[in-house]
Design an enzyme around this catalytic site. Sequence first.
Site, PDB file in Angstrom:
ATOM      1  N   ASP A  63      18.502   6.825  70.715  1.00  0.00           N
ATOM      2  CA  ASP A  63      19.403   6.121  69.788  1.00  0.00           C
ATOM      3  C   ASP A  63      18.840   6.219  68.365  1.00  0.00           C
ATOM      4  O   ASP A  63      17.710   5.801  68.101  1.00  0.00           O
ATOM      5  CB  ASP A  63      19.498   4.659  70.222  1.00  0.00           C
TER       6      ASP A  63
ATOM      7  N   HIS B  24      23.532   6.219  70.968  1.00  0.00           N
ATOM      8  CA  HIS B  24      24.201   4.950  70.660  1.00  0.00           C
ATOM      9  C   HIS B  24      25.693   4.967  70.991  1.00  0.00           C
ATOM     10  O   HIS B  24      26.387   3.996  70.742  1.00  0.00           O
ATOM     11  CB  HIS B  24      24.012   4.661  69.160  1.00  0.00           C
TER      12      HIS B  24
ATOM     13  N   SER C 252      25.855  -2.980  70.472  1.00  0.00           N
ATOM     14  CA  SER C 252      25.361  -2.933  69.101  1.00  0.00           C
ATOM     15  C   SER C 252      25.579  -4.286  68.406  1.00  0.00           C
ATOM     16  O   SER C 252      25.022  -5.285  68.832  1.00  0.00           O
ATOM     17  CB  SER C 252      26.021  -1.773  68.347  1.00  0.00           C
TER      18      SER C 252
END
Length: 278
Positions: free
Chosen positions: A225, A258, A149
Amino acid sequence: MSINKINETKVFGGLHQRFTHQSSATQCEMTFAIFLPPQAEQHPVPVLYWLSGLTCTDENFMQKAGAFRKAAELGIAIVAPDTSPRGDSVPDDSDKAYDFGLGAGFYLNATEAPWKAHYQMYSYVVDELPALIESQFPVTHKKAISGHSMGGHGALTIGLKNQDKYQSISAFSPITNPTECPWGIKAFSNYLGNEQAQWQEYDACKLLAKHGCQLPILVDQGDADGFLEEQLKPNHLIDVAAQQQLDFELRMQAGYDHSYFFISSFIDDHLAFHAKHL
């Protein structure tokens, strides 16, 4: 440089250790974790630097990713720094929001007050931390970089800007185009001000388009995600890579989100990918 060991645990024949030290880059005490595989008792080993995402510390990857078995098998050390400076003197988001300030250093060198005094995570990750690791631990100069991320953004941008320092780059769910997403715009506006040229120096899509890349790159992205379209924009990275002759692979993984469940599902692939180049 003096370092202070917080704790040490044996795992898969190696050692997981946590340390604090006073950082000259961030002007505060920093924490990092290191996994030393069993091979490090016999000879120096290469290092994978892992950069975590928003709200994380050095602990998230080490506790949740399930990376130690494969790293021990391959003989790779893993170093995980904290995601931002911390301490009473370090400024935070005025609203204590998760996406800026403490836990959200974005792996850049801030140029705007009050952030620039401490938020120098780019220099910390690129220069200060590797120098410390190589002086204090049985590791070689060979290193790779990866992250998730915000940390995937950090891994891509740092790797692209320092291709002479790393052997390979990988990322999970990276913020690929921060100059065009809410997380990046908020962070860059505060840390870097309004100078758009500075913003582009920390945007993987812009850097890849401008400089290309001689290093192999592996990216995994889950198609379930929740941040995919608004924040991560992997298609932007794919479009840029398609215009270049690159050793680049972006894998869309069906049904994955995620979380660290996603990371733990594919971390062995990433470690094996880096091992080929380390």
